[in-house]
Design a protein around this motif. Sequence first.
Motif, PDB file in Angstrom:
ATOM      1  N   ILE A   1      10.525 -10.645  -6.954  1.00  0.00           N
ATOM      2  CA  ILE A   1      11.837 -11.649  -6.090  1.00  0.00           C
ATOM      3  C   ILE A   1      11.826 -12.318  -5.272  1.00  0.00           C
ATOM      4  N   ARG A   2      11.526 -11.795  -3.922  1.00  0.00           N
ATOM      5  CA  ARG A   2      11.966 -11.928  -2.773  1.00  0.00           C
ATOM      6  C   ARG A   2      10.972 -14.115  -2.654  1.00  0.00           C
ATOM      7  N   THR A   3       9.958 -13.955  -4.053  1.00  0.00           N
ATOM      8  CA  THR A   3       8.896 -15.314  -4.398  1.00  0.00           C
ATOM      9  C   THR A   3       9.376 -16.046  -5.330  1.00  0.00           C
ATOM     10  N   ASN A   4      10.817 -16.550  -6.002  1.00  0.00           N
ATOM     11  CA  ASN A   4      10.810 -16.735  -6.970  1.00  0.00           C
ATOM     12  C   ASN A   4      10.751 -16.695  -8.071  1.00  0.00           C
ATOM     13  N   ARG A   5       9.521 -15.058  -8.518  1.00  0.00           N
ATOM     14  CA  ARG A   5       9.643 -15.332 -10.060  1.00  0.00           C
ATOM     15  C   ARG A   5      10.645 -13.924 -10.221  1.00  0.00           C
ATOM     16  N   LYS A   6      11.854 -13.885  -9.819  1.00  0.00           N
ATOM     17  CA  LYS A   6      12.777 -12.892 -10.379  1.00  0.00           C
ATOM     18  C   LYS A   6      12.742 -12.218 -11.962  1.00  0.00           C
ATOM     19  N   VAL A   7      12.015 -12.670 -12.958  1.00  0.00           N
ATOM     20  CA  VAL A   7      11.678 -11.921 -14.169  1.00  0.00           C
ATOM     21  C   VAL A   7      11.294 -10.727 -14.104  1.00  0.00           C
ATOM     22  N   LEU A   8      10.084 -10.869 -13.208  1.00  0.00           N
ATOM     23  CA  LEU A   8       9.361  -9.955 -13.391  1.00  0.00           C
ATOM     24  C   LEU A   8       9.226  -9.105 -12.322  1.00  0.00           C
ATOM     25  N   GLY A   9       9.521  -9.668 -11.423  1.00  0.00           N
ATOM     26  CA  GLY A   9      10.222  -8.463 -10.399  1.00  0.00           C
ATOM     27  C   GLY A   9      11.324  -7.896 -10.993  1.00  0.00           C
ATOM     28  N   TRP A  10      12.219  -8.036 -10.868  1.00  0.00           N
ATOM     29  CA  TRP A  10      13.165  -7.096 -11.642  1.00  0.00           C
ATOM     30  C   TRP A  10      13.063  -6.289 -13.041  1.00  0.00           C
ATOM     31  N   ILE A  11      11.569  -7.016 -13.559  1.00  0.00           N
ATOM     32  CA  ILE A  11      11.587  -6.136 -14.426  1.00  0.00           C
ATOM     33  C   ILE A  11      11.058  -4.720 -14.063  1.00  0.00           C
ATOM     34  N   MET A  12       9.409  -5.222 -12.892  1.00  0.00           N
ATOM     35  CA  MET A  12       8.937  -4.223 -12.114  1.00  0.00           C
ATOM     36  C   MET A  12      10.068  -3.194 -11.923  1.00  0.00           C
ATOM     37  N   THR A  13      10.630  -3.411 -10.565  1.00  0.00           N
ATOM     38  CA  THR A  13      11.608  -3.148  -9.699  1.00  0.00           C
ATOM     39  C   THR A  13      12.467  -1.440 -10.890  1.00  0.00           C
ATOM     40  N   ILE A  14      12.803  -2.215 -11.887  1.00  0.00           N
ATOM     41  CA  ILE A  14      13.798  -1.395 -12.591  1.00  0.00           C
ATOM     42  C   ILE A  14      12.821  -0.254 -12.793  1.00  0.00           C
ATOM     43  N   LEU A  15      11.662  -0.850 -13.888  1.00  0.00           N
ATOM     44  CA  LEU A  15      11.134   0.603 -14.620  1.00  0.00           C
ATOM     45  C   LEU A  15      10.009   1.134 -13.784  1.00  0.00           C
ATOM     46  N   PHE A  16       9.739   0.596 -12.892  1.00  0.00           N
ATOM     47  CA  PHE A  16       9.000   1.586 -11.459  1.00  0.00           C
ATOM     48  C   PHE A  16      10.092   2.584 -11.271  1.00  0.00           C
TER      49      PHE A  16
ATOM     50  N   PHE B   1       0.947  -1.312   0.032  1.00  0.00           N
ATOM     51  CA  PHE B   1       0.006  -0.160  -0.131  1.00  0.00           C
ATOM     52  C   PHE B   1       0.793   1.218  -0.527  1.00  0.00           C
ATOM     53  N   LEU B   2       1.831   1.262   0.348  1.00  0.00           N
ATOM     54  CA  LEU B   2       2.796   2.409   1.261  1.00  0.00           C
ATOM     55  C   LEU B   2       3.916   2.238  -0.433  1.00  0.00           C
ATOM     56  N   PHE B   3       4.227   1.618  -0.756  1.00  0.00           N
ATOM     57  CA  PHE B   3       5.346   1.820  -2.040  1.00  0.00           C
ATOM     58  C   PHE B   3       5.125   1.288  -2.871  1.00  0.00           C
TER      59      PHE B   3
END
Length: 84
Positions: free
Chosen positions: A48-63, A36-38
């Motif tokens: 990333i922490r739940t082993n869905r690293k590709v989608l997690g890294w893409i979202m983290t980098i883009l946002f 909710f906050l971030f």
Amino acid sequence: MSGTISLLIAIAIAVYLAIDAPKHHKSRWLWAILGFLFGPIALGIYLIRTNRKVLGWIMTILFGLGYILLILLVILGAVFFSQL
């Protein structure tokens, strides 16, 4: 209108994290509050922490880049309008 959409997105991310976190043995409340906050950054880190690293890294980098660009635009706007 934009604030309403942002609030709905934050709530949707928080609800998703609250439902999905126990499936991966994570704290439901912690991830819901972080979501909710971030918003999308927390969702990317959660993925990333739940082993869905590709989608997690893409979202983290883009946002992350989007937030940095927004901050730079605000600073440039403040500098531009302070010189008028």
